[in-house]
Design a protein around this motif. Structure first.
Motif, PDB file in Angstrom:
ATOM      1  N   UNK A 173      42.658  55.113  37.373  1.00  0.00           N
ATOM      2  CA  UNK A 173      42.689  56.150  38.398  1.00  0.00           C
ATOM      3  C   UNK A 173      41.965  55.646  39.639  1.00  0.00           C
ATOM      4  N   UNK A 174      42.560  55.869  40.807  1.00  0.00           N
ATOM      5  CA  UNK A 174      41.977  55.403  42.063  1.00  0.00           C
ATOM      6  C   UNK A 174      41.427  56.571  42.864  1.00  0.00           C
ATOM      7  N   UNK A 175      40.156  56.421  43.278  1.00  0.00           N
ATOM      8  CA  UNK A 175      39.528  57.460  44.096  1.00  0.00           C
ATOM      9  C   UNK A 175      38.409  56.831  44.907  1.00  0.00           C
ATOM     10  N   UNK A 176      38.428  57.094  46.199  1.00  0.00           N
ATOM     11  CA  UNK A 176      37.324  56.690  47.059  1.00  0.00           C
ATOM     12  C   UNK A 176      37.032  55.205  47.085  1.00  0.00           C
ATOM     13  N   UNK A 177      38.074  54.393  46.933  1.00  0.00           N
ATOM     14  CA  UNK A 177      37.890  52.948  46.973  1.00  0.00           C
ATOM     15  C   UNK A 177      37.588  52.316  45.635  1.00  0.00           C
ATOM     16  N   UNK A 178      37.466  53.129  44.581  1.00  0.00           N
ATOM     17  CA  UNK A 178      37.137  52.623  43.248  1.00  0.00           C
ATOM     18  C   UNK A 178      38.310  52.813  42.287  1.00  0.00           C
ATOM     19  N   UNK A 179      38.459  51.870  41.375  1.00  0.00           N
ATOM     20  CA  UNK A 179      39.373  52.021  40.252  1.00  0.00           C
ATOM     21  C   UNK A 179      38.578  52.448  39.034  1.00  0.00           C
ATOM     22  N   UNK A 180      38.931  53.605  38.473  1.00  0.00           N
ATOM     23  CA  UNK A 180      38.242  54.137  37.296  1.00  0.00           C
ATOM     24  C   UNK A 180      39.118  53.915  36.073  1.00  0.00           C
ATOM     25  N   UNK A 181      38.530  53.359  35.021  1.00  0.00           N
ATOM     26  CA  UNK A 181      39.246  53.073  33.785  1.00  0.00           C
ATOM     27  C   UNK A 181      38.781  54.009  32.681  1.00  0.00           C
ATOM     28  N   UNK A 182      39.743  54.617  32.002  1.00  0.00           N
ATOM     29  CA  UNK A 182      39.459  55.451  30.832  1.00  0.00           C
ATOM     30  C   UNK A 182      40.205  54.814  29.660  1.00  0.00           C
ATOM     31  N   UNK A 183      39.555  54.697  28.521  1.00  0.00           N
ATOM     32  CA  UNK A 183      40.321  54.181  27.389  1.00  0.00           C
ATOM     33  C   UNK A 183      39.690  54.543  26.051  1.00  0.00           C
ATOM     34  N   UNK A 184      40.569  54.588  25.058  1.00  0.00           N
ATOM     35  CA  UNK A 184      40.182  54.749  23.653  1.00  0.00           C
ATOM     36  C   UNK A 184      41.258  54.043  22.837  1.00  0.00           C
ATOM     37  N   UNK A 185      40.843  53.077  22.025  1.00  0.00           N
ATOM     38  CA  UNK A 185      41.815  52.321  21.247  1.00  0.00           C
ATOM     39  C   UNK A 185      41.978  50.909  21.785  1.00  0.00           C
ATOM     40  N   UNK A 186      43.147  50.311  21.536  1.00  0.00           N
ATOM     41  CA  UNK A 186      43.344  48.912  21.902  1.00  0.00           C
ATOM     42  C   UNK A 186      44.452  48.681  22.915  1.00  0.00           C
ATOM     43  N   UNK A 187      44.915  49.722  23.602  1.00  0.00           N
ATOM     44  CA  UNK A 187      45.731  49.479  24.790  1.00  0.00           C
ATOM     45  C   UNK A 187      44.792  48.968  25.879  1.00  0.00           C
ATOM     46  N   UNK A 188      45.321  48.167  26.798  1.00  0.00           N
ATOM     47  CA  UNK A 188      44.443  47.416  27.696  1.00  0.00           C
ATOM     48  C   UNK A 188      44.783  47.596  29.172  1.00  0.00           C
ATOM     49  N   UNK A 189      43.781  47.264  30.001  1.00  0.00           N
ATOM     50  CA  UNK A 189      43.966  47.149  31.446  1.00  0.00           C
ATOM     51  C   UNK A 189      43.442  45.782  31.876  1.00  0.00           C
ATOM     52  N   UNK A 190      44.285  45.036  32.564  1.00  0.00           N
ATOM     53  CA  UNK A 190      43.909  43.748  33.139  1.00  0.00           C
ATOM     54  C   UNK A 190      43.940  43.855  34.666  1.00  0.00           C
ATOM     55  N   UNK A 191      43.205  42.945  35.313  1.00  0.00           N
ATOM     56  CA  UNK A 191      43.277  42.838  36.772  1.00  0.00           C
ATOM     57  C   UNK A 191      43.524  41.376  37.154  1.00  0.00           C
ATOM     58  N   UNK A 192      44.492  41.194  38.041  1.00  0.00           N
ATOM     59  CA  UNK A 192      44.740  39.884  38.627  1.00  0.00           C
ATOM     60  C   UNK A 192      44.196  39.908  40.047  1.00  0.00           C
ATOM     61  N   UNK A 193      43.171  39.103  40.293  1.00  0.00           N
ATOM     62  CA  UNK A 193      42.550  39.036  41.616  1.00  0.00           C
ATOM     63  C   UNK A 193      42.391  37.562  41.998  1.00  0.00           C
ATOM     64  N   UNK A 194      42.946  37.190  43.134  1.00  0.00           N
ATOM     65  CA  UNK A 194      42.877  35.793  43.590  1.00  0.00           C
ATOM     66  C   UNK A 194      43.375  34.843  42.504  1.00  0.00           C
ATOM     67  N   UNK A 195      44.485  35.260  41.860  1.00  0.00           N
ATOM     68  CA  UNK A 195      45.152  34.474  40.816  1.00  0.00           C
ATOM     69  C   UNK A 195      44.303  34.289  39.552  1.00  0.00           C
ATOM     70  N   UNK A 196      43.255  35.096  39.400  1.00  0.00           N
ATOM     71  CA  UNK A 196      42.428  35.027  38.196  1.00  0.00           C
ATOM     72  C   UNK A 196      42.586  36.317  37.402  1.00  0.00           C
ATOM     73  N   UNK A 197      42.977  36.176  36.128  1.00  0.00           N
ATOM     74  CA  UNK A 197      43.227  37.333  35.262  1.00  0.00           C
ATOM     75  C   UNK A 197      41.951  37.714  34.527  1.00  0.00           C
ATOM     76  N   UNK A 198      41.597  39.019  34.579  1.00  0.00           N
ATOM     77  CA  UNK A 198      40.410  39.530  33.905  1.00  0.00           C
ATOM     78  C   UNK A 198      40.774  40.737  33.055  1.00  0.00           C
ATOM     79  N   UNK A 199      40.350  40.734  31.805  1.00  0.00           N
ATOM     80  CA  UNK A 199      40.511  41.909  30.948  1.00  0.00           C
ATOM     81  C   UNK A 199      39.399  42.894  31.282  1.00  0.00           C
ATOM     82  N   UNK A 200      39.766  44.094  31.704  1.00  0.00           N
ATOM     83  CA  UNK A 200      38.788  45.079  32.160  1.00  0.00           C
ATOM     84  C   UNK A 200      38.342  46.047  31.065  1.00  0.00           C
ATOM     85  N   UNK A 201      39.107  46.159  30.004  1.00  0.00           N
ATOM     86  CA  UNK A 201      38.770  47.066  28.909  1.00  0.00           C
ATOM     87  C   UNK A 201      38.311  46.261  27.687  1.00  0.00           C
TER      88      UNK A 201
END
Length: 263
Positions: free
Chosen positions: A126-154
């Protein structure tokens, strides 16, 4: 941060007002979503929510070991359709939490008379006020690709992940361990729903991937990164799902690719 600390969110709001944090008008969102039953399963128990206008995206994976996983993931996704934007960070996060707790109760109370349990993972951005907020429970995932570098956020809520944290298993051992997909948290399963929340400033040019385990179990991080760096969101999400199918498609596959474009 552990679970949802609303005091921290209030402090973040105050800091944003003091520093005049980036507003939602500074980012233009583009996203594309795709879900496939795969090559083995007969029913697609995955579901997704894709809303670039609201700045809200989610993936839910109904638990295959329980009855009616498709119902459970549908209940989770329906929760986001009823989201009401508030005038503060804490208010927005609280509304999403309330919706997911309602989904949790719905799942726990459904089919009780038949002795069946239903459950689902959830991973949301969820995006609000310049921030990305992550909510999770379980093993579905959110990744971020920034400057060609992949990061697992959850962080997966699985027994194997807990064993990694305690030092009992290495990540390589955990990937092959029987507990790799035994969930420690999910919507609808335990008496209380514990959601994790994390947040980070969004940068123009960020690309996010939300996905079920049917995608990342088939593809290495190197392949995920390579496919995410190519094309528009529609091309990237199709390439990811097609590649997972080519690798066997042993589970339902769901992916959402989200781009944060500067204006």
């Amino acid at each position: 941060m552990p679970y949802i600390d609303f005091n921290q969110l209030v402090e973040l709001e105050a800091q944003c007002q003091l520093n005049k944090c980036q507003s939602t008008t500074d980012i233009t969102w583009r996203s594309a979503a795709l879900s496939d039953v795969g090559r083995v399963r007969e029913v697609n128990e995955d579901a997704f929510y894709n809303d670039s206008e609201q700045g809200l995206w989610a993936v839910a994976d109904g638990m295959g070991g329980l009855a009616r996983g498709d119902y459970a993931s549908g209940v989770v996704v329906d929760a986001f359709f009823h989201y009401m934007k508030a005038s503060s960070i804490a208010g927005c996060v609280r509304d999403i939490e309330i919706r997911l707790r309602e989904a949790h109760a719905n799942c726990r109370n459904s089919f009780k008379n038949k002795g069946e349990r239903v459950g689902s993972t959830v991973a949301a951005l969820y995006y609000y006020g310049g921030f990305g907020f992550l909510f999770w429970a379980g093993d579905s995932r959110v990744y971020r690709l920034r400057n060609d570098e992949l990061t697992l956020l959850t962080r997966d809520h699985t027994v194997a992940q807990d064993k990694i944290a305690s030092g009992a298993l290495t990540p390589k051992q955990a990937a092959r361990h029987p507990s790799a997909h035994v969930l420690t948290r999910a919507v609808g399963v335990h008496q209380t729903l514990h959601l994790d929340l994390d947040f980070d400033p969004v940068q123009a040019g960020d690309r996010f991937l939300l996905c079920s385990d049917g995608l990342y179990n088939e593809l290495s991080d190197e392949v995920l990164q390579s496919l995410l760096t190519q094309g528009e969101v529609q091309e990237a999400v199709k390439a990811l799902v097609d590649k997972a199918l080519d690798q066997g498609g042993r589970d339902n596959i769901t992916a959402i690719v989200v781009d944060a474009d500067g204006t």
